[in-house]
Design an enzyme around this catalytic site. Structure first.
Site, mmCIF file in Angstrom:
data_model
loop_
_atom_site.group_PDB
_atom_site.id
_atom_site.type_symbol
_atom_site.label_atom_id
_atom_site.label_comp_id
_atom_site.label_asym_id
_atom_site.label_seq_id
_atom_site.Cartn_x
_atom_site.Cartn_y
_atom_site.Cartn_z
ATOM 1 C CB SER A 1 17.985 66.798 42.811
ATOM 2 O OG SER A 1 17.927 67.338 43.399
ATOM 3 C CG ASP B 1 22.576 73.289 42.600
ATOM 4 O OD1 ASP B 1 21.513 73.641 43.798
ATOM 5 O OD2 ASP B 1 23.186 72.035 42.840
ATOM 6 C CG HIS C 1 19.496 71.195 40.870
ATOM 7 N ND1 HIS C 1 20.224 70.585 42.224
ATOM 8 C CD2 HIS C 1 18.493 71.148 41.219
ATOM 9 C CE1 HIS C 1 19.664 69.958 42.705
ATOM 10 N NE2 HIS C 1 19.112 70.015 42.068
#
Length: 324
Positions: free
Chosen positions: A136, A270, A299
């Site tokens: 991320s 996502d 995610h």
């Protein structure tokens, strides 16, 4: 490869100050100190995990154990929390009590980049090659690290569900930006009140919040109890607010310069980096190793798919490792 249960994996836990901020480090393998240049027993390679946000090392406990086993216990696998995202143990403050101001705004996005570079400088010999596995916002941090410290011996960077552009314009960003940038202070009071609950009640609330998952990693539940700390939540939300404002344009220059070292892994559903972000970067870098998830992983893969992700990464890196 030898089969090793997770219970047998050597796991060392440290709470340290890095750039003056409380930092949680989990180390898989027998290597606890990689900073001594003169040691003949240092490994040639370190796998270092750069977390997402919340950047709590505990979320990646199962992931690093599975990765360490998948690598046949040959290389250390470490995860370093973001500055100030962990709840320090009793007797340790969030900020080091010192007159030396190590880094201005260490809890901000730029500070987190410098925090990771500082950790490597102080804790890892410059002769050790690195595999950076980022998740991320950790992917943005990793690209910044490679941009700012070209001397790092990065063998590969694996960027999982990369939030490296247009965060505020993503579906989740549109929802969260007003909350993070204008209303985050309103969350502090309820978190403060909840912090007085017994630990068992906090864990039950986390289980309730994650009840929709078929399987949920137990370490994620215990780690999430940290989120009942006002100091942790304040630092987590502050960093997130900066992400919305600062992660705008993709750094295509750094990507181009390091393309052969990068592996991108995008999700199909996502809401932080939607599939058209994948389509566009794939078009811009047709020779890049840019993959689209075919397994439907979320995610926040650490909640329920750490072992599956670790197995995939081990497979992706086999060719690199055989050349060492």
């Amino acid at each position: 490869m030898r089969s090793v249960s997770e219970e047998q994996v050597p796991l060392h836990e440290e709470f340290i100050y890095c750039c003056g901020a409380a930092t949680h480090v989990l180390k898989c393998g027998p290597w606890k100190d990689l900073s001594k240049d003169e040691s003949k027993n240092l490994p040639r390679l370190l796998f270092m995990i750069i977390p997402g946000n919340p950047g709590l090392a505990g979320y990646y406990r199962t992931f690093i154990q599975a990765l360490y086993c998948g690598l046949n216990q040959q290389y250390p696998v470490w995860v370093v929390s973001h500055a100030g995202h962990c709840k320090p143990p009793s007797g340790m403050e969030m900020i080091e009590d010192t007159d030396i101001k190590e880094l201005e705004d260490v809890f901000g996005l730029n500070g987190q980049v410098e925090h990771k570079l500082n950790f490597l400088k102080k804790n890892v010999s410059k002769d050790i090659k690195l595999v950076l596995i980022a998740h991320s916002i950790g992917c943005y941090i990793t690209l910044e690290m490679m941009k700012r410290a070209s001397e790092l011996q990065v063998l590969r960077s694996v960027l999982l569900f990369p939030t490296i552009e247009r965060m505020a314009q993503s579906p989740q960003g549109k929802l969260m930006t007003p909350l993070l940038c204008k209303l985050r202070y309103a969350l502090y009071m309820p978190v403060y009140l909840l912090s007085f609950l017994p630990e068992g009640v906090k864990a039950s609330l986390v289980r309730f919040a994650l009840r929709g998952m078929k399987t949920c990693d137990e370490s994620s539940i215990t780690t999430s109890v940290n989120l009942f700390s006002v100091d942790c939540i304040a630092n987590i939300l502050y960093m997130a607010s900066q992400e919305m404002m600062k992660v705008v344009e993709r750094d295509s220059t750094t990507i181009k310069q390091n393309l052969k070292k990068l592996i991108f892994y995008y999700g199909t559903g996502d809401s932080w980096c939607p599939q058209h972000y994948y389509d566009e970067i794939k078009m811009d870098f047709p020779d890049g190793d840019i993959r689209l998830c075919e397994k439907g992983l979320r995610h926040a893969f650490v909640l329920d798919a750490s072992k599956e992700m670790a197995a995939m990464i081990t497979d992706w890196l086999q060719d690199d490792l055989t050349k060492l």
